[in-house]
Every structure is written in C-alpha cells, then in structure tokens.
Design an enzyme around this catalytic site. Sequence first.
Site, PDB file in Angstrom:
ATOM      1  N   CYS A  95       0.814  -1.220   0.000  1.00 40.77           N
ATOM      2  CA  CYS A  95       0.000   0.000   0.000  1.00 40.77           C
ATOM      3  C   CYS A  95       0.851   1.274   0.000  1.00 40.77           C
ATOM      4  CB  CYS A  95      -0.981  -0.024   1.170  1.00 40.77           C
ATOM      5  SG  CYS A  95      -2.347   1.154   1.014  1.00 40.77           S
ATOM      6  N   ARG A 129     -12.372   6.982  -1.046  1.00 42.89           N
ATOM      7  CA  ARG A 129     -11.437   5.887  -0.881  1.00 42.89           C
ATOM      8  C   ARG A 129     -11.938   4.621  -1.571  1.00 42.89           C
ATOM      9  NH1 ARG A 129      -7.583   7.310   2.498  1.00 42.89           N
ATOM     10  NH2 ARG A 129      -6.829   5.165   2.721  1.00 42.89           N
ATOM     11  N   HIS A 193      -3.870  -5.713   1.942  1.00 37.63           N
ATOM     12  CA  HIS A 193      -3.590  -5.823   3.380  1.00 37.63           C
ATOM     13  C   HIS A 193      -4.199  -7.127   3.891  1.00 37.63           C
ATOM     14  CE1 HIS A 193      -2.207  -1.670   4.123  1.00 37.63           C
ATOM     15  NE2 HIS A 193      -3.192  -1.233   3.365  1.00 37.63           N
TER      16      HIS A 193
END
Length: 245
Positions: A95, A129, A193
């Site tokens: 990320c 997002r 993640h």
Amino acid sequence: MELNILDMYSDTLNIYGDIGNLISIKKRCEWRGIEVNQESFSVGQENNLDYENVDMVLIGGGSDKSQAAVSNDLLKQRNDLENYIENDGVLLAICGSYQMFGNKYSSFNENSIPCLEIFDMETIAQEERLTGNILIENSLGLRPRTLVGFENHGGRTYHKYDVLGNVEVGYGNNDESKEEGLSYKNFIGTYLHGAFLPKNPHMADHLILNALKNKYDIDSLEPLNDDIELQAHDFMANKLLKSKK
C-alpha cells in the site's frame, strides 16, 4: 539454509496487521528448518544496513501521516534499494510503501509525499477511498490462481509495468484498469492488506523460494500442510466470487 530478512518500519507502517507478513514468512521457514535472521529498521535509525547480505525486505502500509514520517527517512536508502531490486533482491511493499517506490504521490489536498523515483509510477489520491475485500487472479502462475486481501486507499496508481494480477472483485491500482499491484524482477508492490501472506501461503512461498534461489541451488520448497491456510483463502475467495454474481 538461512534467510536474512529486513523488516522496515513495522513500528510505523503496520496498518491492518501488515506485520503478519513477517510472521508468516518466519513460520513457513521455521517449519521447513530454514533459519531466519531478522533485522528491524526504524525511522531515525543510523543507516548502517548491508543490503548485500539481505535476502528479503518487507515494508508495510500506513496512513498518509505515517508515510510522510517514513518517506524522508526511506529516501536515505534510495540508491541501495534500487541496486537491491535490480540485483533480483526480494522485496514486498504494501500500500503506502508501494506508492513511495514511484515517481510521485499527490494527495487530494494537494500535498505531496517524497517518493523514491525507482519506478515510473504515479499515484494520485482522491477524497473517495477504494475500500473493501479484494480478489485478484495472479499473473505469476501461482496455484491457487487467486489472491485475496483487503484494500483501503485513496490513491489511484498508474504504471506500465507487469502487474501482480487482474482484479475479479474490488479495485486494485485504481478504479479504471482492473489491474492490481506491480511485479518487477523480485519486487512485488500491492494494495492487499489483511495481512496479505497468511491468507495466501502460495504467495509467501513464492517470495521464500525466490530469496533462496539467490543463494542456493534449489528449484522448489519442501511442501507444507496448508489445509488451514487454504481454507481461509478459499472461504474468502468463494464469498467474493458469489458476491460478484
């Protein structure tokens, strides 16, 4: 056999449990009798790293604030990291750290975070997002073919390198291309993640094997019983595929 692993900034870049990637690598080596020597590196630590003796580098993700705290410090490693990557060093960047290996990161409030400029890659952040569980079909030829994880990033990343995989469910690099991550030699950058590797043991073994190949005359790893890990992987993969229908 032994592996020397460099754990970079896990005290700062550890959002969504990215430290689990290190734990996964260490356990899978331990179960095979492979000795692991771990070195951790933090912001402000004197730069005395010897990359010639590093077999694998792991860097997690974090918020923009965490990235800003790390970026100037990481820039001190820039030339060493580029040489390490070009010499087939194994590196997993998650990320925010993935973004920092590019040319530019622009946040939606027009602030920018210094980048390493190792890859011709740009990340442009937006206020909305890209968040949720993600399923991709990996481009590395790994089996199972799918990789699962969780993504939460405002950045939209653009590059013309090989990708880690094609998105089946989720967003990946941006909300346009349906591509995820970056794959260059033994460098892997990804938005996944979760932590990433515990739910994808085939990806963890890919990293371990490539690191060992740089030191030893081997072409495969001793198989492990991955029934539990693959149950977790398959449960999430099947759930996401059903949601796609």
